[in-house]
Write an enzyme that holds these catalytic residues in place. Structure first.
Site: not given
Ligand code: AMP
Ligand code: MG
Length: 494
Positions: A90, A112, A124, A175, A251
């Protein structure tokens, strides 16, 4: 032209039932300042470019003030990460503000890095300046290259500390996309066995973005074929330009076939088909050469999710096999022919393009420069003038004889089409970029930005918005990595 206060919100996603998301406001970010903003992207939503300089602008796009008409929410989705089912993910650090109605299609606006959501798990909710600048620059560079992508309106920074491998500072990137729905959005409802919700999401995508699928005999089957075709074309484009996404988890795969979620992406410098741009990708699952088969794998994950709507497994398989690979191959061949200055499809082209990648793999010239320099060469040379005429390309090779042998084949193939040199050279320069967002370029802009100088971010943005044009003032951005950048590594940390 709209002001920030008169943007015409019409929030279709927020009208879906609340199972799809959680409504919540962004978390304020202390003392935000503007790092960069794109007048061109403002134009997509009819926002007057003068609005970008208002003092409210960084407050709004840090999430500190809400735009009238916005209804912020974080969406739920699941996904496969590095080939393994990861369950619920999510929007852990994304807030969808809403959708701006446009004359053609609408644009959703998403922050974002604007704080935690119910989907943050243990993270975080923040993004750092480094990754936000990378996403901003790359979204816009990809758009200028003609590659489907989400867009970026602005980056807002703050001195608030954020812990990654080291302490960095926070930023928010805004974005824009018609929709941020992912393959994983569908996988979520399939995995939780909520078939009515799954159908509702598919209907939403069809009705809003793919109405032509509604007229097909089997609309959900048509939707899967549409996604297969677009994803195939997208990844063909990535391969042709030498772009590596870095984290092709389901995702991060857009249901609209857009490049989505810029993280540890990279553009090829010296060519190596096995190149892994993501330092955290130990096994090279998302290496350059693996991207086409990963696209296929990801479509099967989507196909399994849509299977209850489509019917038998045979139909799902047929929808994928008849859409993805044919679209990828057709588009890739067309793009490579154009890069090589060829207009007609002839038997033997596949072999010749294979030979070309063989040459690149054996001799590792700079990928972008190889095609750009090729576009300067004449179709015909006499032996006396050959070395001088071919110097722009030959000089990229230590083994000049290998370049000469390949150039012989290229000229033989060009000979099958009669086109004036000047015309062919002009069309080659219009498809072979001179400027791409090499890691070292992003890094040098980030280093300057960390010390409060955003001029390099603006310069890179300006240069990459015209990637095919000679821009003498930005000649430095056409260079392969300098020595200081040899050890640069990018990871999932963002
Ligand atoms: P990503 O690898 O950036 O596509 O992220 C994978 C999942 O981790 C997604 O659900 C992101 O929303 C969540 N996510 C990544 N970085 C953070 C962060 N710093 N805080 C909260 N959720 C994160
Ligand atoms: Mg992602």
């Amino acid at each position: 032209m709209h002001t920030l206060e008169t943007l015409p919100f019409d929030n279709a996603f927020a009208r879906l039932p609340s199972t799809f998301y959680t409504r919540l406001a962004p978390e304020p970010l202390p003392r935000p300042y503007l790092v960069a903003a794109s007048a061109e992207v403002a134009g997509l939503i009819g926002l007057d470019p003068a609005e970008l300089t208002r003092p409210e602008f960084p407050q709004i796009f840090a999430g500190n003030q809400l735009l009238p008409g916005s209804e912020p929410l974080a969406a739920v989705y699941s996904g496969h990460q590095f080939g393994m089912w990861a369950g619920q993910l999510g929007d852990g650090r994304a807030h969808l503000l809403g959708e701006i109605a446009g004359p053609g299609r609408g644009w959703e606006i998403q922050l974002k890095g604007a704080g935690q959501t119910p989907y943050s798990r243990f993270a975080d909710g923040r993004a750092v300046l480094r990754s936000s600048i990378r996403e901003y620059l790359c979204s816009e560079a990809m758009a200028a290259l003609g590659i489907p992508t989400t867009r970026a309106l602005c980056v807002v920074g703050s001195d608030a500390p954020v812990r990654r491998e080291t302490i960095e500072t926070a930023a928010v990137v805004t974005r824009l996309a018609p929709s941020f729905i992912r393959f994983g959005s569908f996988e979520h409802w399939r995995a939780t066995r909520q078939m009515d919700t799954l159908r509702q999401l598919a209907d939403y995508v069809i009705d809003r973005f793919r109405p032509e699928c509604r007229d097909a005999a089997t609309p959900y089957d048509a939707l899967l074929r549409d996604v297969g075709r677009r994803t195939g074309e997208l990844i063909a484009h990535w391969q042709a330009v030498g772009f590596m996404h870095g984290v092709m988890n389901t995702d991060n795969m857009s249901i609209l076939g857009l490049t989505l979620d810029y993280g540890p992406f990279g553009f090829m410098d010296t060519f190596d088909a096995g190149h892994i741009c993501n330092h955290s990708d130990d096994h090279g699952r998302y290496s350059y050469k693996s991207q086409p088969q990963i696209g296929h794998w990801n479509l099967y994950a989507l196909g399994r999710a849509l299977a209850p709507l489509i019917g038998e497994q045979g139909a799902v398989q047929a929808a994928i096999e008849e859409s993805y690979a044919p679209a990828f191959e057709r588009h890739f061949m067309d793009l490579m022919r154009a890069k090589l200055g060829l207009t007609q499809a002839l038997p033997g082209d596949e072999d010749f393009i294979g030979e070309t990648f063989g040459l690149l793999q054996d001799h590792h010239p700079d990928y972008t420069q190889f095609f750009r320099q090729l576009g300067r060469l004449p179709a015909q040379v006499d032996e006396a003038g050959r070395v001088a005429a071919d110097a722009p390309l030959r000089d990229l090779f230590i083994d000049r004889a290998a370049a000469d042998a390949w150039l012989g084949m290229w000229r033989a193939r060009l000979g099958a089409e009669a086109r004036p040199d000047a015309e062919r050279q002009a069309t080659m320069q219009a498809v072979n970029p001179k400027y791409v967002l090499r890691n070292w370029i992003a890094e040098s802009a980030i280093r300057a930005a960390r010390s409060g100088d955003y001029s390099e971010v603006h310069a890179v943005h300006a240069c990459l918005s015209r990637p095919f044009d000679e821009q003498p003032e930005y000649e430095r951005f056409a260079a392969p990595p300098p020595e200081w950048a040899a050890g640069l590594a990018v990871s999932c940390s963002s």
